[in-house]
Design an enzyme around this catalytic site. Sequence first.
Site, PDB file in Angstrom:
ATOM      1  N   SER A   3      -6.861  -6.017  -6.184  1.00  0.00           N
ATOM      2  CA  SER A   3      -8.208  -6.712  -5.389  1.00  0.00           C
ATOM      3  C   SER A   3      -9.225  -6.396  -6.419  1.00  0.00           C
ATOM      4  CB  SER A   3      -8.483  -5.690  -3.977  1.00  0.00           C
ATOM      5  OG  SER A   3      -8.796  -4.324  -4.245  1.00  0.00           O
TER       6      SER A   3
ATOM      7  N   ARG B 251     -11.388   1.457  -9.717  1.00  0.00           N
ATOM      8  CA  ARG B 251     -10.273   2.646  -9.807  1.00  0.00           C
ATOM      9  C   ARG B 251     -10.610   3.376 -11.362  1.00  0.00           C
ATOM     10  NH1 ARG B 251      -4.573   1.633  -6.755  1.00  0.00           N
ATOM     11  NH2 ARG B 251      -5.407   1.338  -4.777  1.00  0.00           N
TER      12      ARG B 251
ATOM     13  N   GLU C  91     -11.828  -4.830  -5.562  1.00  0.00           N
ATOM     14  CA  GLU C  91     -12.411  -3.533  -5.442  1.00  0.00           C
ATOM     15  C   GLU C  91     -11.488  -2.674  -6.471  1.00  0.00           C
ATOM     16  OE1 GLU C  91     -13.797  -5.924  -2.019  1.00  0.00           O
ATOM     17  OE2 GLU C  91     -11.623  -5.563  -2.985  1.00  0.00           O
ATOM     18  N   ASN C  92     -10.107  -2.983  -6.531  1.00  0.00           N
ATOM     19  CA  ASN C  92      -9.337  -2.023  -7.571  1.00  0.00           C
ATOM     20  C   ASN C  92      -9.887  -1.980  -8.968  1.00  0.00           C
ATOM     21  OD1 ASN C  92      -6.072  -3.382  -6.060  1.00  0.00           O
ATOM     22  ND2 ASN C  92      -7.466  -1.564  -5.486  1.00  0.00           N
ATOM     23  N   TRP C  93     -10.778  -2.767  -9.358  1.00  0.00           N
ATOM     24  CA  TRP C  93     -11.563  -2.584 -10.618  1.00  0.00           C
ATOM     25  C   TRP C  93     -12.363  -1.028 -10.845  1.00  0.00           C
ATOM     26  CZ3 TRP C  93      -9.677  -5.025 -14.370  1.00  0.00           C
ATOM     27  CH2 TRP C  93      -9.272  -6.521 -14.352  1.00  0.00           C
TER      28      TRP C  93
ATOM     29  N   HIS D 239       3.269   3.156  -9.020  1.00  0.00           N
ATOM     30  CA  HIS D 239       3.119   1.535  -9.192  1.00  0.00           C
ATOM     31  C   HIS D 239       4.254   1.204  -9.835  1.00  0.00           C
ATOM     32  CE1 HIS D 239      -1.095   1.738  -7.940  1.00  0.00           C
ATOM     33  NE2 HIS D 239      -1.365   2.561  -8.850  1.00  0.00           N
TER      34      HIS D 239
ATOM     35  N   GLU E 271      -0.051 -13.049  12.688  1.00  0.00           N
ATOM     36  CA  GLU E 271       0.583 -11.758  13.273  1.00  0.00           C
ATOM     37  C   GLU E 271       0.619 -10.822  12.407  1.00  0.00           C
ATOM     38  OE1 GLU E 271       1.107 -11.724  16.612  1.00  0.00           O
ATOM     39  OE2 GLU E 271       0.743 -13.825  16.805  1.00  0.00           O
TER      40      GLU E 271
ATOM     41  N   ASP F 168       0.870  -1.238  -0.113  1.00  0.00           N
ATOM     42  CA  ASP F 168       0.045  -0.009  -0.039  1.00  0.00           C
ATOM     43  C   ASP F 168       0.783   1.333  -0.074  1.00  0.00           C
ATOM     44  OD1 ASP F 168      -2.283   1.535   0.109  1.00  0.00           O
ATOM     45  OD2 ASP F 168      -2.715   1.330   2.112  1.00  0.00           O
TER      46      ASP F 168
ATOM     47  N   ASN G 255       1.656   3.436  -3.073  1.00  0.00           N
ATOM     48  CA  ASN G 255       2.061   3.673  -4.141  1.00  0.00           C
ATOM     49  C   ASN G 255       1.621   5.188  -4.796  1.00  0.00           C
ATOM     50  OD1 ASN G 255       3.630   1.145  -4.353  1.00  0.00           O
ATOM     51  ND2 ASN G 255       2.150   0.299  -5.616  1.00  0.00           N
TER      52      ASN G 255
ATOM     53  N   ARG H 202       1.643  -4.846   6.363  1.00  0.00           N
ATOM     54  CA  ARG H 202       0.880  -3.833   5.535  1.00  0.00           C
ATOM     55  C   ARG H 202       1.579  -2.749   5.644  1.00  0.00           C
ATOM     56  NH1 ARG H 202      -5.316  -2.371   4.014  1.00  0.00           N
ATOM     57  NH2 ARG H 202      -4.959  -0.794   2.811  1.00  0.00           N
TER      58      ARG H 202
END
Length: 246
Positions: free
Chosen positions: A66, A72, A68-70, A38, A208, A21, A23, A189
């Site tokens: 992901s 964008r 969900e990235n579609w 990217h 973890e 995460d 970029n 992350r």
Amino acid sequence: MGFKEQIDYSRLPKHIAVIMDGNGRWAKGQGKVRVFGHEQGVLSVKDIVEGCVEVGIEYLTLYAFSTENWNRPKEEVDALMQILISTINRETETLNKNNVKLNAIGNIASLPQECIDDLKEAMEKTAHNEKCTLTLALSYSAKWEILEAAKKIASAVKNNDISLDDINEDLFASKLTTVNIPDPELMIRTSGEHRISNYLLWQMAYTEFYFTDVLWPDFRRENLFEAIVDYQKRERRFGKISEQLN
């Protein structure tokens, strides 16, 4: 002493999952368009893969795109697909050199055909490698994955291939896209966000979590080693108490 020198090689996580995460924010900070971030993020991918090989991490899974990235902007999605294609073509030889096997999970059929073809070719060319398995989560959604697994099991019950009593955690896990991959012990992350964003929800039940403010294009193997050292300071109890682990 660097973080690599602090690693206990007898307690390495077998599988590390990463949410890459930051970029876009990195590019904005450089006064550039998001796509530039990217492109720079690819350098981090290469360094982290080589870092995993260097210390002996057997499985690395990267949340590359992901579901969900579609949503964008189309120009960013198109650029991401082109970056994916060019990176796969350019780095297949390097993966073989480092003895890394390429794998992919997600709704691969939803990717552009050129991506699918190049991905399959790279996976075939690296299938014999054994040092590390690099899995790209592409057009991936954990909710989608769980629903697909539930549909497969429901269909098997309907067809009398299995009974309701046959359904357990092992059976369910065998219907997931990660069937041949152990659950991750460590999830990293970047960019300061503290959520898992629909990523490996079933598989990360006992993972973890390690969150860092470093943006992905700045994340390098020394940051990876720092995360591993932090992980090794934790006590993994799996519902037990400390005294039961000794």
